[in-house]
Design a protein around this motif. Structure first.
Motif, short mmCIF file in Angstrom:
data_model
loop_
_atom_site.label_atom_id
_atom_site.label_comp_id
_atom_site.label_asym_id
_atom_site.label_seq_id
_atom_site.Cartn_x
_atom_site.Cartn_y
_atom_site.Cartn_z
N THR A 12 0.78 -1.27 -0.15
CA THR A 12 -0.11 0.03 -0.12
C THR A 12 0.84 1.27 0.03
O THR A 12 0.69 2.07 -0.68
CB THR A 12 -0.81 -0.06 1.23
OG1 THR A 12 -1.77 -1.17 1.25
CG2 THR A 12 -2.11 1.14 1.17
N LEU A 13 2.03 1.11 0.70
CA LEU A 13 2.88 2.49 0.81
C LEU A 13 3.30 2.82 -0.52
O LEU A 13 3.58 3.74 -0.94
CB LEU A 13 3.89 1.94 1.68
CG LEU A 13 5.01 2.99 2.07
CD1 LEU A 13 4.63 4.40 2.42
CD2 LEU A 13 6.24 2.24 2.97
N LEU A 14 3.89 1.59 -1.23
CA LEU A 14 4.47 1.65 -2.41
C LEU A 14 3.59 2.26 -3.68
O LEU A 14 3.74 2.93 -4.39
CB LEU A 14 5.43 0.73 -3.04
CG LEU A 14 6.68 0.45 -1.99
CD1 LEU A 14 7.29 -1.05 -2.14
CD2 LEU A 14 7.60 1.49 -2.28
N THR A 15 2.23 1.78 -3.32
CA THR A 15 1.32 2.10 -4.60
C THR A 15 1.03 3.51 -4.47
O THR A 15 0.78 4.26 -5.27
CB THR A 15 0.19 1.29 -4.14
OG1 THR A 15 0.32 -0.26 -4.57
CG2 THR A 15 -1.02 1.60 -5.17
N ALA A 16 1.07 3.88 -3.06
CA ALA A 16 0.52 5.32 -2.85
C ALA A 16 1.55 6.08 -3.29
O ALA A 16 1.52 7.18 -3.85
CB ALA A 16 0.20 5.69 -1.22
N ALA A 17 3.01 5.68 -3.03
CA ALA A 17 4.09 6.60 -3.46
C ALA A 17 4.18 6.71 -5.06
O ALA A 17 4.20 7.59 -5.54
CB ALA A 17 5.29 5.80 -3.12
N LEU A 18 3.74 5.58 -5.72
CA LEU A 18 3.89 5.55 -7.26
C LEU A 18 2.68 6.37 -7.80
O LEU A 18 2.95 7.22 -8.70
CB LEU A 18 3.56 4.15 -7.78
CG LEU A 18 4.85 3.24 -7.71
CD1 LEU A 18 4.56 1.95 -8.17
CD2 LEU A 18 5.99 4.00 -8.33
N TRP A 19 1.50 6.60 -6.97
CA TRP A 19 0.51 7.54 -7.35
C TRP A 19 0.64 8.96 -7.16
O TRP A 19 0.53 9.73 -7.85
CB TRP A 19 -0.93 7.22 -6.64
CG TRP A 19 -1.97 7.96 -7.06
CD1 TRP A 19 -3.05 7.58 -7.94
CD2 TRP A 19 -2.34 9.37 -6.50
NE1 TRP A 19 -3.93 8.36 -8.06
CE2 TRP A 19 -3.51 9.71 -7.36
CE3 TRP A 19 -1.86 10.22 -5.86
CZ2 TRP A 19 -4.25 10.92 -6.95
CZ3 TRP A 19 -2.57 11.48 -5.55
CH2 TRP A 19 -3.79 11.57 -6.43
N TYR B 61 10.24 12.47 -10.31
CA TYR B 61 10.55 11.10 -10.28
C TYR B 61 11.92 10.98 -9.81
O TYR B 61 12.84 11.94 -9.84
CB TYR B 61 10.68 10.80 -12.12
CG TYR B 61 9.32 11.37 -12.39
CD1 TYR B 61 8.18 10.29 -12.34
CD2 TYR B 61 9.02 12.44 -13.18
CE1 TYR B 61 6.91 10.58 -13.05
CE2 TYR B 61 7.95 12.67 -13.92
CZ TYR B 61 6.71 11.98 -13.66
OH TYR B 61 5.75 12.20 -14.28
N PRO B 62 12.19 9.76 -9.35
CA PRO B 62 13.58 9.36 -8.84
C PRO B 62 14.19 9.33 -10.03
O PRO B 62 14.11 9.04 -11.10
CB PRO B 62 13.43 7.93 -8.53
CG PRO B 62 12.00 7.68 -7.95
CD PRO B 62 11.15 8.73 -9.16
N PHE B 63 15.89 9.90 -9.93
CA PHE B 63 16.99 9.88 -11.15
C PHE B 63 16.38 11.05 -11.82
O PHE B 63 17.30 11.35 -12.94
CB PHE B 63 16.81 8.60 -12.02
CG PHE B 63 17.09 7.27 -11.04
CD1 PHE B 63 18.36 7.30 -10.08
CD2 PHE B 63 16.20 6.45 -10.86
CE1 PHE B 63 18.53 6.15 -9.51
CE2 PHE B 63 16.10 5.30 -9.80
CZ PHE B 63 17.52 5.18 -9.25
N VAL B 64 15.40 11.80 -11.46
CA VAL B 64 15.15 13.43 -12.17
C VAL B 64 15.38 14.42 -10.90
O VAL B 64 15.99 15.28 -11.24
CB VAL B 64 13.99 13.20 -12.78
CG1 VAL B 64 13.62 14.56 -13.41
CG2 VAL B 64 13.90 12.14 -13.81
#
Length: 126
Positions: free
Chosen positions: A50-57, A65-68
């Motif tokens: 859930t944490l990673l899904t929310a982070a992607l949203w 974005y990461p690496f940007v």
């Protein structure tokens, strides 16, 4: 979905994830057989998903974005380190001295991640 709801879900899941890691690590270091608890074995996977899904949203909505963006890159790298160190800290049969080192290093990583999230700076606003 409302940005603030997803942000609150993300922050709540982060707090729960950190708390459960601290609990499982503390129990591991105290020699308690926490793996017998289905809740302590399964809940972290549900919460972290859930944490990673929310982070992607949030990433998609904020267009950062990461690496940007440097602060997200720092969070991502520290997250990978946290996961690897946490895995080593919770490994069964790990000598206590090594487990303590990995556990403290993982907690340091998570403190850094929280600091970067608050300051939006890989240098924590320094």
């Amino acid at each position: 979905m409302d940005y603030f709801i997803v942000k609150d879900v993300h922050m709540t899941c982060a707090a729960l994830s950190i708390g459960l890691f601290a609990l499982r690590g503390g129990l591991q270091l105290a020699g308690v057989a926490w793996r017998r608890s289905m809740l302590l074995r399964i809940a972290p996977h549900v919460i972290d998903t859930t944490l990673l899904t929310a982070a992607l949203w949030l990433i998609s909505q904020l267009h950062q974005y990461p690496f940007v963006d440097g602060w997200l890159t720092a969070k991502f790298v520290a997250l990978v380190a946290y996961v690897l160190l946490g895995k080593l800290a919770l490994r069964q049969g790990q000598p206590a001295r090594r487990a303590w080192g990995f556990y403290l290093a993982a907690l340091f990583c998570v403190a850094y991640i929280v600091g970067v999230a608050v300051t939006h700076s890989p240098l924590l606003g320094l």
